[in-house]
Design a protein around this motif. Structure first.
Motif, PDB file in Angstrom:
ATOM      1  N   ASN A  56      24.170  16.507  -1.982  1.00  8.05           N
ATOM      2  CA  ASN A  56      23.119  14.927  -1.617  1.00  8.05           C
ATOM      3  C   ASN A  56      23.769  14.141  -0.645  1.00  8.05           C
ATOM      4  N   LYS A  57      24.932  14.126  -0.202  1.00  4.03           N
ATOM      5  CA  LYS A  57      25.345  13.377   0.589  1.00  4.03           C
ATOM      6  C   LYS A  57      25.167  13.996   2.126  1.00  4.03           C
ATOM      7  N   ILE A  58      25.298  15.279   2.224  1.00  4.35           N
ATOM      8  CA  ILE A  58      24.902  16.198   3.577  1.00  4.35           C
ATOM      9  C   ILE A  58      23.324  15.943   3.554  1.00  4.35           C
ATOM     10  N   HIS A  59      22.600  15.949   2.588  1.00  2.00           N
ATOM     11  CA  HIS A  59      21.056  15.656   2.655  1.00  2.00           C
ATOM     12  C   HIS A  59      20.922  14.346   3.288  1.00  2.00           C
ATOM     13  N   GLU A  60      21.361  13.337   2.897  1.00  2.00           N
ATOM     14  CA  GLU A  60      21.240  11.969   3.244  1.00  2.00           C
ATOM     15  C   GLU A  60      21.775  11.600   4.560  1.00  2.00           C
ATOM     16  N   PHE A  63      20.495  14.556   8.864  1.00  2.00           N
ATOM     17  CA  PHE A  63      19.367  14.468   9.854  1.00  2.00           C
ATOM     18  C   PHE A  63      19.414  13.339  11.019  1.00  2.00           C
ATOM     19  N   GLU A  64      20.506  12.667  11.071  1.00  2.00           N
ATOM     20  CA  GLU A  64      20.559  11.313  11.789  1.00  2.00           C
ATOM     21  C   GLU A  64      21.937  11.352  12.313  1.00  2.00           C
ATOM     22  N   ALA A  87      23.230  24.519   6.401  1.00  2.00           N
ATOM     23  CA  ALA A  87      22.487  25.206   7.139  1.00  2.00           C
ATOM     24  C   ALA A  87      21.160  24.538   7.154  1.00  2.00           C
ATOM     25  N   ALA A  88      20.816  23.707   6.261  1.00  2.00           N
ATOM     26  CA  ALA A  88      19.540  23.116   6.210  1.00  2.00           C
ATOM     27  C   ALA A  88      19.485  21.847   7.071  1.00  2.00           C
ATOM     28  N   VAL A  93      28.493  20.327  11.870  1.00  2.00           N
ATOM     29  CA  VAL A  93      29.491  20.146  10.851  1.00  2.00           C
ATOM     30  C   VAL A  93      30.461  20.680  11.048  1.00  2.00           C
ATOM     31  N   VAL A  94      31.955  20.190  11.231  1.00  2.00           N
ATOM     32  CA  VAL A  94      33.095  21.103  11.546  1.00  2.00           C
ATOM     33  C   VAL A  94      33.796  21.022  10.216  1.00  2.00           C
TER      34      VAL A  94
END
Ligand code: DQA
Length: 139
Positions: A56-60, A63-64, A87-88, A93-94
């Motif tokens: 959820n945090k990666i989604h949040e 994109f910014e 990937a989405a 991301v490292v």
């Protein structure tokens, strides 16, 4: 610039957990140093022991934000769902690890995440995070 460090399961116990592998410094103290060394990086921090919260945090933010430094802990070796989240999103991301996972048990040699990350830094202790910050501020 803003960079989010995400630490996965059991990394809240850094400083007390398996000190011979992960060292004796807690992550919050190290983060304070990183923020002093790299004020321009806008370093933020999130830790969770939950796979869904990490996704959820990666989604949040993904994109910014300028970049994500991800130590997914043991989920590195198990989680196709975190791989798909990386990937989405569009933020780079490292992948980082404190220990040299390739010098440890065979089950740690496989990462489901590396192929969808910009790069991987591992084996330099907590300095692995600093090296990832260096990448982002120079790119
Ligand atoms: C780790 C390595 C993983 O194999 C392990 O499960 C961790 C920490 C590291 O930073 O060295 O929790 O990601």
């Amino acid at each position: 610039m803003a960079i989010l460090i995400i630490n996965g399961p059991n990394l809240n116990l850094l400083g007390t957990r398996e000190q011979s592998i992960y060292g004796s410094q807690g992550f919050e103290a190290y983060l304070t140093k990183l923020q002093e060394w790299y004020p321009q990086a806008g370093l933020q921090y999130f830790q969770s022991n939950s796979e869904s919260e990490i996704i959820n945090k990666i989604h949040e933010v993904g994109f910014e934000i300028g970049g994500i430094i991800l130590n997914a802990g043991a989920f590195t070796h198990t989680s196709i769902a975190i791989r798909d989240a990386i990937a989405a999103v569009t933020s780079p991301v490292v992948e980082v690890h404190i220990s040299n996972v390739h010098a440890r048990e065979a089950f740690r040699h496989k990462s489901y995440l590396s192929a969808v990350c910009k790069g991987v830094i591992l084996g330099f202790g907590l300095d692995s995070y600093r090296l990832a910050v260096e990448y982002f501020i120079k790119s």
